[in-house]
Design an enzyme around this catalytic site. Structure first.
Site, PDB file in Angstrom:
ATOM      1  N   GLU A  92      11.926  58.403 -10.069  1.00  0.00           N
ATOM      2  CA  GLU A  92      11.987  58.743  -8.647  1.00  0.00           C
ATOM      3  C   GLU A  92      10.720  58.331  -7.896  1.00  0.00           C
ATOM      4  OE1 GLU A  92      14.376  60.270  -5.607  1.00  0.00           O
ATOM      5  OE2 GLU A  92      14.866  60.143  -7.728  1.00  0.00           O
ATOM      6  N   ASP A  93       9.554  58.508  -8.525  1.00  0.00           N
ATOM      7  CA  ASP A  93       8.293  58.390  -7.787  1.00  0.00           C
ATOM      8  C   ASP A  93       7.380  57.242  -8.203  1.00  0.00           C
ATOM      9  OD1 ASP A  93       9.008  60.652  -6.362  1.00  0.00           O
ATOM     10  OD2 ASP A  93       7.990  62.016  -7.733  1.00  0.00           O
TER      11      ASP A  93
END
Length: 268
Positions: A92-93
């Site tokens: 996600e990051d």
């Protein structure tokens, strides 16, 4: 000025290293050397991937997934779950993709991380309490591996423990989400201790003043209640043993949110 900066960075590194060593001690109690080495590899990859990222509290981002993994280690989860917890935000990051995780850590770990990432994409912001039951069913249905939910619950617990840096509105939203969605799931999975922690932390984030007042009154009235409960527990255990019954007796005090709910129901 430069020397101060170096010292500050060094202190942060020391903090992360200390937390990892404490975490490793937990792992050594129930995992073998090979499994711990695999977890160390996951930690190294996650640390590099999150390098330079900070949480709103100002702490290094890696401390969050490490703390989530440590919560799971308290429940003695398998090494794949621990690895996935450490890596749970990299898809996600960061620039790391699922295929990269699959290549380095295997299909199971990459699927667990991907599953947590998909849960994070569910939008709770427009959901009312009436829809909470459907959302819980959807989360359970989406998670082909129950470990995905366990990682998410650990992630949520640590977020609640470090929620003070967020705005009051954001704290309340996360708290309500927890009470309506995640705390009931933990109870449904039979993890009673985690359910209590999630409920109390969520209640504190929504109504900090009510939490403080209730907690103060509970502590004030506690007296020797704990010792009394232990005595009663021992009497029951001895009686059951004399009757030839093998049983595990658990004594507990009602938690803050449990008392608050009862007060609301009885309009006290």
């Amino acid at each position: 000025m430069e020397s101060r900066k170096i010292k500050s960075d060094s202190n942060k590194h020391d903090t992360s290293s200390k937390k990892y060593l404490e975490f490793k001690k937990k792992l050594q109690k129930y995992l073998n050397t090979y499994q711990i080495k695999k977890i160390e590899k996951a930690f190294y990859v996650a640390t590099r991937a999150h390098k330079g990222q900070k949480r709103q509290s100002g702490e290094e981002y890696i401390e969050h997934p490490l703390s989530a993994a440590s919560i799971l280690a308290d429940f003695r989860l398998d090494h794949e779950s621990i690895m996935a917890a450490i890596l749970h935000d990299v898809i996600e990051d960061t620039e790391i993709e699922k295929e990269n995780l699959k290549k380095n850590f295997g299909v199971k770990v990459s699927d667990l991380v991907d599953g947590v990432s998909k849960l994070d994409k569910i939008n709770f912001s427009t959901k009312e309490e009436a829809d909470a039951a459907n959302l819980r069913k959807m989360i359970l249905a989406m998670s082909q591996d129950i470990r995905v939910i366990l990682i998410k619950l650990a992630d949520r617990k640590h977020n609640l423990e470090t929620i003070d840096a967020l705005s009051p509105e954001r704290r309340k939203k996360i708290g309500r989400e927890t009470l309506e969605i995640f705390a009931p799931i933990s109870l449904r999975l039979g993890i009673h201790s985690l359910n209590i922690e999630l409920e109390d932390l969520a209640f504190k984030s929504i109504y900090p003043l009510r939490y403080r007042i209730l907690k103060k009154e509970i502590d004030k009235s506690r007296g020797n209640r704990k010792e009394l409960m232990e005595k009663i527990k021992k009497v029951i255990e001895d009686k059951l043993k004399n009757e030839g019954l093998d049983a595990n007796v658990i004594a507990r005090e009602k938690h803050v949110y449990g008392i608050y709910k009862k007060m609301k129901q009885k309009e006290l």
